[in-house]
Design a protein around this motif. Structure first.
Motif, PDB file in Angstrom:
ATOM      1  N   GLN A 244       0.837  -1.186   0.000  1.00  0.00           N
ATOM      2  CA  GLN A 244       0.000   0.000   0.000  1.00  0.00           C
ATOM      3  C   GLN A 244       0.884   1.252   0.000  1.00  0.00           C
ATOM      4  O   GLN A 244       1.643   1.448  -0.920  1.00  0.00           O
ATOM      5  CB  GLN A 244      -0.976  -0.043   1.187  1.00  0.00           C
ATOM      6  N   ASN A 245       0.853   2.051   1.076  1.00  0.00           N
ATOM      7  CA  ASN A 245       1.615   3.297   1.099  1.00  0.00           C
ATOM      8  C   ASN A 245       2.954   3.179   1.809  1.00  0.00           C
ATOM      9  O   ASN A 245       3.681   4.166   1.918  1.00  0.00           O
ATOM     10  CB  ASN A 245       0.793   4.392   1.809  1.00  0.00           C
ATOM     11  N   VAL A 358      -5.073   3.540   5.641  1.00  0.00           N
ATOM     12  CA  VAL A 358      -5.606   4.037   4.381  1.00  0.00           C
ATOM     13  C   VAL A 358      -6.919   3.347   4.035  1.00  0.00           C
ATOM     14  O   VAL A 358      -7.743   3.890   3.287  1.00  0.00           O
ATOM     15  CB  VAL A 358      -4.564   3.860   3.249  1.00  0.00           C
ATOM     16  N   SER A 362      -8.914   7.231   3.357  1.00  0.00           N
ATOM     17  CA  SER A 362      -7.971   7.224   2.239  1.00  0.00           C
ATOM     18  C   SER A 362      -6.914   8.312   2.343  1.00  0.00           C
ATOM     19  O   SER A 362      -5.868   8.226   1.688  1.00  0.00           O
ATOM     20  CB  SER A 362      -8.730   7.368   0.919  1.00  0.00           C
ATOM     21  N   THR A 365      -2.415   8.089   4.867  1.00  0.00           N
ATOM     22  CA  THR A 365      -1.392   7.264   4.211  1.00  0.00           C
ATOM     23  C   THR A 365      -0.228   7.007   5.162  1.00  0.00           C
ATOM     24  O   THR A 365       0.921   7.349   4.880  1.00  0.00           O
ATOM     25  CB  THR A 365      -0.915   7.940   2.919  1.00  0.00           C
TER      26      THR A 365
END
Length: 759
Positions: A244-245, A358, A362, A365
């Motif tokens: 993901q981030n 997230v 959203s 992060t």
């Protein structure tokens, strides 16, 4: 049905016919893989929580353990494990099954005749994670340990909501890198706190630096992490990736090709030397898991499920609302059991089962360590809802973690009172750090020079120190349910009451000549009714708590409290004002307080005398006025909701309001909208929202069973169209079991003693 009395005989030595361990229909099974960590299943035991999911044919899980606090007071994850099999059987006929009765997860896959099963479970006696791979054909396993804390990190802005600094860090925040060691037999991963931690900064902020060495400090020299046993593994390499981030570094270990393989990971955190920590964590995985260890864990889960249950419309399936509510009650109780014996209480804002933020918001992060409202900060109004339902469910062995949280901080809270105001008693604030002082952001960095150093410079939290009373009452109930020994907690209870007695006389003396009012009563001012009615005069939520705790304390046996001390608390009761009322459109209602200056939040503390304080409700003369308060108070109706910590479902249940209780419960314990049905939230806090689940549990229990003196009300607020099979606990070792089907009781039993039943 009209009220009638039923005297039940004792039932001894036999299990009921309720089939309380029949939980097969509540198991969660997925036949497709997950998209990401948000679609994970909870798994755990003792003090460990894992989020388990399968993504792109890899088995992954986050690891968390109670008490793993870093120097910023973040509750750290202990990394992520990725298991990759070759040839990979998960491409075909995939399934992932959470088995409640045995507390494990089975992942299966493979073409017909080539099936492989991966079993994951946690040893509830040793904090060891076990992975068993069994296949028809030989399989190679790659085990990856993945860490995002392989280098120093610098959380900024909202990301600091995961630690004690929140929106007001006094300086640049650094999350120091973890340490990693590949040894011949073990792979170690751990975070060793720096010499200076949040504790040191907060002590200085709150003008307690001269007393620093006298204060309990849980962050000093704390090491958290674990070890992967390399019994069947060989170190291969390291590398980097991104999930993901979040960037991560991995350490990869290979196994030989085999039909069966076993892997073990032990987690441990403590204030210890590195050598001492290593010795303890490695001892747990020195030898392969024995059948005896597995058997003991299975027995623990069987005993856990035999304690209690609530099954609604069990003959139906998940398309039925009642069935889903019963299932989700059991799922959340299972999640609480995963931290049954943690050093620290299960946190209201995610417990041990948070994941990448997230997937909650959203814009967040941040790393998987994130949760809103802090990791080492415990918010009492929220924490209480996690622990109240354990009484009725019979899970009393899981409650001491919450009691010990306050008990170990008693010295700090008493010292704080003595230093700031010169009198006795323990002052516990609402937003409480795990070292017993107010959260620094809530305490305030920009405070007026002449502002009382003992008060939080915060419009929501000022003068709010009554929430410890709920835990005092919980302790007294803990004794009353099964005669548990509470001698070690008596000083905590007495000191918590002493604070109110002495502090409000102290404040009255500062305002004028008299410490008591013209009737010889304490004046609780300035006070607060929860976070909502501020600068209140004699708030009823506080008075009800003081009255209830002092009354229960004065009735303890002399083995716990002397006659002299009991007489003192009876006189203290005489000094307490009575509950106050107000009229709205000519109807008397319970007031939040006599007067207040402003409103800051959206709670309904005028109904706290109903719950938790057991003063108004079903079976009491006070029922009508409490019902009117619920139905006619404009603030109560405005704030009425099922979301998060809101407890209107509990009030409705306690007041016999069947339609209201059913409506709110249906929203509270309905599926979460996430893949795992009991991952509620974020509500006002985070995902999974444990005070959301806890308040749902309490409300459901109260719809089925309420106790008033020597009477037990059965199904006092139950929608008669719902079939239900239940086993719940009550005071004095009573266990109530029953089954309601097609609008009538088909079984009703009271175990351990005769008790008057009203149904």
């Amino acid at each position: 049905m009209s009220l009638r009395y039923l005297f039940l005989l004792l039932f001894l030595g036999t299990e009921s016919l309720s089939g309380q361990t029949d939980l097969e229909k509540y198991n969660i099974q997925w036949t497709t893989q997950s998209k990401n960590a948000a679609e994970s299943m909870p798994l755990g035991g003792k003090d460990i929580g894992l989020n388990v999911w399968v993504e792109d044919n890899d088995i992954l899980f986050y690891m968390a353990q109670s008490g793993s606090f870093d120097e910023n007071n973040t509750l750290l994850k202990q990394g992520r494990i990725r298991l990759r099999l070759s040839p990979n059987p998960l491409k075909d006929n995939f399934s992932q099954l959470l088995r409640l009765k045995t507390g494990d997860i089975l992942i299966r896959g493979g073409k017909k005749g080539q099936e492989t099963e991966i079993k994951l479970w946690v040893d509830v006696y040793s904090s060891v994670i076990n992975i068993h791979v069994n296949g028809v054909q030989k399989i190679e396993s790659e085990v990856f340990y993945e860490s995002w804390r392989f280098e120093d990190l610098f959380p900024k802005g909202r990301e600091n909501n995961m630690n004690s600094w929140k929106w007001a860090p006094p300086t640049t925040v650094v999350t120091k890198a973890d340490r990693f060691e590949v040894a011949p037999s073990f792979f170690y991963f751990y975070h060793h706190n720096l010499p200076t931690t949040a504790f040191d900064t907060v002590v200085e902020q709150q003008q307690l630096i001269a007393y620093k060495d006298s204060l309990v400090n849980p962050l000093k020299e704390r090491i958290s992490g674990g070890v992967l046993a390399l019994r069947n593994l060989t170190f291969k390499d390291t590398g980097f990736g991104k999930y993901q981030n979040t960037a991560f570094k991995y350490w990869r270990f290979d196994s030989k090709s085999a039909r069966s393989n076993r892997f073990q990971i032990s987690l441990f955190n403590a204030q210890d030397s590195l050598a001492g920590w290593k010795s303890t964590v490695t001892q747990r995985v020195q030898n392969p898991t024995t059948k005896l260890a597995q058997s003991k864990t299975l027995t623990w889960w069987a005993d856990f499920w035999n304690r209690s249950h609530i099954k609604i419309n069990y003959e139906k399936d998940e398309s039925d609302l009642g069935f889903r509510i019963g299932r989700n009650y059991q799922l959340f109780r299972y999640m609480l059991a995963c931290n049954a014996y943690g050093e620290y209480p299960t946190k209201f804002n995610g417990g041990l089962f948070t994941y990448d933020p997230v997937f909650v918001d959203s814009s967040y992060t941040f790393t998987p360590d994130f949760r809103n409202w802090g990791g080492g900060t415990f918010t009492a109004q929220n924490q209480r809802l996690v622990y109240w339902p354990m009484l009725r469910s019979g899970d009393l062995d899981m409650m001491p973690a919450q009691f010990e949280f306050y008990n170990r901080l008693l010295t700090n809270a008493e010292l704080r009172t003595k230093i700031y105001w010169g009198h006795r008693g323990a002052s516990f604030t609402e937003q409480l750090e795990n070292f017993g002082l107010p959260n620094p952001a809530e305490y305030g960095w920009k405070r007026p020079a002449n502002f009382d150093a003992g008060i939080e410079y915060n419009a929501w939290l000022e003068y709010q120190w009554d929430n410890v009373l709920e835990f005092c009452y919980m302790i007294l109930k803990y004794h009353g349910y099964q005669r548990q020994d509470i001698l070690q907690y008596i000083p905590l209870i007495e000191s918590s009451l002493t604070f109110f007695d002495e502090h409000y006389q102290y404040l009255a003396n500062r305002r004028g000549r008299k410490a008591l009012d013209e009737k010889g009563k304490l004046i609780i001012y300035p006070g607060t009714a929860a976070e909502t009615y501020k600068m209140a005069y004699n708030p009823n939520s506080t008075l009800a708590g003081l009255r209830r705790v002092a009354s229960e304390l004065s009735q303890l046996p002399e083995t716990l409290l002397s006659t002299e001390r009991k007489e003192f608390w009876k006189k203290f009761l005489d000094r307490l004002p009575e509950i106050s009322f107000r009229e709205i459109n000519g109807t008397a209602l319970i007031a939040p307080a006599i007067v207040w200056e402003r409103m800051n939040n959206t709670e309904s503390p005028q109904l706290y005398p109903v719950f938790p304080w057991d003063m108004f409700g079903v079976g009491r003369d006070s029922l009508t006025i409490a019902k009117n308060t619920y139905l006619l108070d404009p603030d109560v109706q405005k704030f009425r909701s099922h979301v998060g910590w809101r407890q209107h479902n509990i009030f409705a249940a306690r007041l016999g309001l069947i339609d209201e209780a059913k409506d709110l419960l249906s929203k509270k314990l309905e599926d979460s909208g996430r893949r795992f049905p009991a991952f509620w939230g974020p509500g006002f806090d985070w995902v999974p929202d444990h005070n959301w689940g806890g308040s749902g549990m309490i409300g459901l229990q109260e719809m089925l069973m309420q106790e008033v003196g020597d009477e037990v009300y059965v199904l006092p607020t139950w929608p008669k169209e719902w079939n239900v099979d239940f086993k719940l606990h009550g005071m004095d070792n009573n266990i109530l079991e029953g089954a309601w089907k097609e609008n009538e009781f088909i079984r009703l039993e009271m175990k351990n003693r005769t008790k008057k039943i009203i149904k």
